[in-house]
Design a protein around this motif. Structure first.
Motif, PDB file in Angstrom:
ATOM      1  N   ILE A 116      18.522  34.850   3.204  1.00 34.39           N
ATOM      2  CA  ILE A 116      17.899  35.042   4.664  1.00 34.39           C
ATOM      3  C   ILE A 116      16.721  34.069   4.575  1.00 34.39           C
ATOM      4  CG2 ILE A 116      16.790  36.493   6.398  1.00 34.39           C
ATOM      5  CD1 ILE A 116      18.287  38.786   5.139  1.00 34.39           C
ATOM      6  N   ILE A 117      15.723  33.925   3.895  1.00 36.52           N
ATOM      7  CA  ILE A 117      14.642  33.107   3.751  1.00 36.52           C
ATOM      8  C   ILE A 117      15.350  31.475   3.921  1.00 36.52           C
ATOM      9  CG2 ILE A 117      12.515  32.250   2.784  1.00 36.52           C
ATOM     10  CD1 ILE A 117      12.202  35.151   2.056  1.00 36.52           C
ATOM     11  N   LYS A 118      16.232  31.222   2.940  1.00 36.65           N
ATOM     12  CA  LYS A 118      16.494  29.816   2.731  1.00 36.65           C
ATOM     13  C   LYS A 118      17.388  29.508   4.204  1.00 36.65           C
ATOM     14  CE  LYS A 118      19.652  27.264  -0.118  1.00 36.65           C
ATOM     15  NZ  LYS A 118      20.440  27.062  -1.350  1.00 36.65           N
ATOM     16  N   ASN A 119      18.197  30.456   4.826  1.00 39.72           N
ATOM     17  CA  ASN A 119      18.787  30.099   6.080  1.00 39.72           C
ATOM     18  C   ASN A 119      17.875  29.826   7.090  1.00 39.72           C
ATOM     19  OD1 ASN A 119      21.171  30.187   4.811  1.00 39.72           O
ATOM     20  ND2 ASN A 119      21.485  32.591   5.324  1.00 39.72           N
ATOM     21  N   ILE A 120      16.994  30.468   7.132  1.00 41.60           N
ATOM     22  CA  ILE A 120      16.009  30.315   8.412  1.00 41.60           C
ATOM     23  C   ILE A 120      14.947  28.873   8.179  1.00 41.60           C
ATOM     24  CG2 ILE A 120      13.716  31.202   9.209  1.00 41.60           C
ATOM     25  CD1 ILE A 120      14.564  34.038   8.566  1.00 41.60           C
ATOM     26  N   ALA A 121      14.753  28.778   6.966  1.00 43.33           N
ATOM     27  CA  ALA A 121      14.195  27.429   6.367  1.00 43.33           C
ATOM     28  C   ALA A 121      14.952  26.088   6.690  1.00 43.33           C
ATOM     29  CB  ALA A 121      13.657  27.384   4.877  1.00 43.33           C
ATOM     30  N   SER A 128      10.139  19.194  11.474  1.00 40.56           N
ATOM     31  CA  SER A 128      10.121  20.131  12.530  1.00 40.56           C
ATOM     32  C   SER A 128       9.231  21.454  12.400  1.00 40.56           C
ATOM     33  CB  SER A 128      11.363  20.465  12.976  1.00 40.56           C
ATOM     34  OG  SER A 128      12.291  19.602  13.283  1.00 40.56           O
ATOM     35  N   TRP A 129       9.314  21.806  11.067  1.00 35.88           N
ATOM     36  CA  TRP A 129       8.370  23.272  10.945  1.00 35.88           C
ATOM     37  C   TRP A 129       6.912  22.733  10.923  1.00 35.88           C
ATOM     38  CZ3 TRP A 129      10.428  27.739  11.775  1.00 35.88           C
ATOM     39  CH2 TRP A 129      11.474  27.972  11.280  1.00 35.88           C
ATOM     40  N   ALA A 130       6.562  21.777  10.490  1.00 43.33           N
ATOM     41  CA  ALA A 130       5.149  21.313  10.531  1.00 43.33           C
ATOM     42  C   ALA A 130       4.521  21.057  11.722  1.00 43.33           C
ATOM     43  CB  ALA A 130       5.010  19.766   9.771  1.00 43.33           C
ATOM     44  N   VAL A 131       5.463  20.523  12.725  1.00 45.36           N
ATOM     45  CA  VAL A 131       5.141  20.297  14.018  1.00 45.36           C
ATOM     46  C   VAL A 131       5.050  21.557  14.794  1.00 45.36           C
ATOM     47  CG1 VAL A 131       5.896  19.589  16.491  1.00 45.36           C
ATOM     48  CG2 VAL A 131       6.177  18.112  14.416  1.00 45.36           C
ATOM     49  N   CYS A 132       5.774  22.555  14.468  1.00 44.51           N
ATOM     50  CA  CYS A 132       5.695  24.206  14.902  1.00 44.51           C
ATOM     51  C   CYS A 132       4.255  24.562  14.455  1.00 44.51           C
ATOM     52  CB  CYS A 132       6.765  24.929  14.594  1.00 44.51           C
ATOM     53  SG  CYS A 132       8.254  24.617  15.320  1.00 44.51           S
ATOM     54  N   THR A 133       4.100  24.433  13.012  1.00 42.72           N
ATOM     55  CA  THR A 133       2.694  25.030  12.727  1.00 42.72           C
ATOM     56  C   THR A 133       1.692  24.574  13.586  1.00 42.72           C
ATOM     57  OG1 THR A 133       3.577  25.184  10.567  1.00 42.72           O
ATOM     58  CG2 THR A 133       1.434  25.367  10.590  1.00 42.72           C
ATOM     59  N   LEU A 174       4.254  27.668   8.505  1.00 39.42           N
ATOM     60  CA  LEU A 174       3.592  26.993   7.385  1.00 39.42           C
ATOM     61  C   LEU A 174       4.255  27.521   6.117  1.00 39.42           C
ATOM     62  CD1 LEU A 174       1.476  25.079   6.540  1.00 39.42           C
ATOM     63  CD2 LEU A 174      -0.142  27.006   5.968  1.00 39.42           C
ATOM     64  N   ALA A 175       4.592  28.708   5.907  1.00 37.10           N
ATOM     65  CA  ALA A 175       5.164  29.165   4.554  1.00 37.10           C
ATOM     66  C   ALA A 175       6.707  28.660   4.779  1.00 37.10           C
ATOM     67  CB  ALA A 175       5.378  30.736   4.507  1.00 37.10           C
ATOM     68  N   LEU A 176       7.534  28.600   5.795  1.00 36.04           N
ATOM     69  CA  LEU A 176       8.467  28.221   5.901  1.00 36.04           C
ATOM     70  C   LEU A 176       8.844  26.636   5.856  1.00 36.04           C
ATOM     71  CD1 LEU A 176      10.132  30.177   8.944  1.00 36.04           C
ATOM     72  CD2 LEU A 176      11.036  30.042   6.693  1.00 36.04           C
ATOM     73  N   LYS A 180      10.977  24.711   2.907  1.00 35.91           N
ATOM     74  CA  LYS A 180      11.944  23.775   2.966  1.00 35.91           C
ATOM     75  C   LYS A 180      11.577  22.466   2.084  1.00 35.91           C
ATOM     76  CE  LYS A 180      14.984  21.351   5.493  1.00 35.91           C
ATOM     77  NZ  LYS A 180      16.376  21.839   5.187  1.00 35.91           N
ATOM     78  N   TYR A 181      10.078  22.140   2.091  1.00 34.67           N
ATOM     79  CA  TYR A 181      10.014  20.979   1.328  1.00 34.67           C
ATOM     80  C   TYR A 181      10.198  21.146   0.007  1.00 34.67           C
ATOM     81  CZ  TYR A 181       6.933  17.795  -1.180  1.00 34.67           C
ATOM     82  OH  TYR A 181       6.373  16.846  -2.277  1.00 34.67           O
ATOM     83  N   ASN A 182      10.006  22.610  -0.544  1.00 31.97           N
ATOM     84  CA  ASN A 182      10.699  22.751  -2.004  1.00 31.97           C
ATOM     85  C   ASN A 182      12.140  22.622  -2.163  1.00 31.97           C
ATOM     86  OD1 ASN A 182       7.886  22.797  -3.032  1.00 31.97           O
ATOM     87  ND2 ASN A 182       7.899  25.068  -2.297  1.00 31.97           N
ATOM     88  N   LEU A 183      12.957  23.195  -1.187  1.00 32.23           N
ATOM     89  CA  LEU A 183      14.275  23.100  -1.108  1.00 32.23           C
ATOM     90  C   LEU A 183      14.863  21.597  -1.089  1.00 32.23           C
ATOM     91  CD1 LEU A 183      15.256  25.993   1.248  1.00 32.23           C
ATOM     92  CD2 LEU A 183      15.692  25.875  -1.094  1.00 32.23           C
ATOM     93  N   GLU A 184      14.282  20.774  -0.415  1.00 35.95           N
ATOM     94  CA  GLU A 184      14.563  19.238  -0.218  1.00 35.95           C
ATOM     95  C   GLU A 184      14.173  18.749  -1.812  1.00 35.95           C
ATOM     96  OE1 GLU A 184      12.812  17.669   3.041  1.00 35.95           O
ATOM     97  OE2 GLU A 184      14.201  18.538   4.428  1.00 35.95           O
ATOM     98  N   LYS A 185      13.093  19.081  -2.366  1.00 36.23           N
ATOM     99  CA  LYS A 185      12.652  18.330  -3.570  1.00 36.23           C
ATOM    100  C   LYS A 185      13.468  18.791  -4.619  1.00 36.23           C
ATOM    101  CE  LYS A 185       8.511  17.782  -6.162  1.00 36.23           C
ATOM    102  NZ  LYS A 185       6.946  18.104  -6.398  1.00 36.23           N
ATOM    103  N   LEU A 186      14.114  19.954  -4.752  1.00 40.21           N
ATOM    104  CA  LEU A 186      14.996  20.308  -5.676  1.00 40.21           C
ATOM    105  C   LEU A 186      16.394  20.060  -5.530  1.00 40.21           C
ATOM    106  CD1 LEU A 186      13.464  24.190  -6.236  1.00 40.21           C
ATOM    107  CD2 LEU A 186      13.160  22.139  -7.637  1.00 40.21           C
TER     108      LEU A 186
END
Length: 252
Positions: A116-121, A128-133, A174-176, A180-186
């Protein structure tokens, strides 16, 4: 002097664009004439000039598919999809190309809260998440100022609850963003680029063979050692292959 240099840079850019456009049209003409190898040479010349686009990779995938070049066709379709992930034509053509592959690898489905968390991220990019933050931080500050300077009990209560809500949303977004950054990095996908690759248990040519993979199979590169790459499949299997056996997709 700076102005002259600027003009020269613009002129060189325009010349390079014109040359690439000519190469692209020439390559398309070769493709339409059924001369796929010649088309590939011209598309590759554009890549070597430093220019790339989803259309260019898509056409390279098509030309290689026509020549039954399994690994290159899938590789270029995947590259096109990275630049234009919602293009249905790319997805359809890649599906045809993947029908030529030998390996059939199961996919272990994710389940539970992690999925669920991965799908949301993945619903938005890291930016986009950074702009929202940032926007929510601004909203929180405004609401807190309204709370601080308000005299009405109702307004104080409302702005206090609203500011706390905004602050909670800041923490979530911020957590998302970091997730997302970690998902892209991995995420480090690659394509097997040799007809058959012997996957070892250790990064050693004399190591025990774990299994074999064939051209066109997509893998995740999770580690590297000297001229070896540690790969992971969608069914959870891992092993080591020679670096020249795979081609990374995110190398542009």
């Amino acid at each position: 002097m700076k102005f002259i240099i600027h003009i020269l840079l613009i002129s060189l850019t325009m010349v390079g664009f014109a040359q690439n456009q000519d190469l692209f049209e020439k390559a398309n003409a070769f493709y339409n004439a059924g001369k796929y190898a010649e088309a590939i040479d011209n598309y590759q010349a554009i890549l070597e000039s430093g220019y790339h686009s989803a259309d260019l990779y898509f056409n390279l995938g098509n030309a290689n598919y026509k020549l039954n070049n399994i690994a290159p066709s899938i590789y270029f379709y995947e590259k096109a999809l990275l630049l234009n992930p919602n293009d249905q034509d790319i997805k359809d053509n890649m599906a045809f190309a993947k029908n030529m592959t030998i390996d059939v690898i199961d996919v272990i489905p994710e389940a539970g809260l992690a999925k669920i968390i991965k799908n949301i991220a993945n619903a938005m990019s890291f930016d986009s998440w950074a702009v929202c933050t940032v926007v929510l931080v601004f909203v929180f500050v405004i609401l807190f100022l309204f709370y601080y300077f308000s005299y009405s009990t109702f307004r104080k209560r409302f702005t206090f609850i609203a500011s706390i809500t905004a602050l909670m949303l800041v923490c979530i977004t911020l957590a998302l963003a970091f997730h997302k950054y970690n998902l892209e990095k991995l995420d480090n996908p690659a394509i097997i680029f040799v007809q058959e690759s012997r996957v070892k248990n250790t990064p050693n040519p004399n190591g025990e063979e774990a299994f074999r993979l064939h051209e066109g199979t997509k893998v995740q590169v999770v580690d590297s050692y000297n001229n070896w790459q540690k790969i992971k499949l969608t069914d959870g299997k891992t092993g080591w292959v020679m670096s020249e056996d795979v081609k990374l997709l995110k190398d542009f």
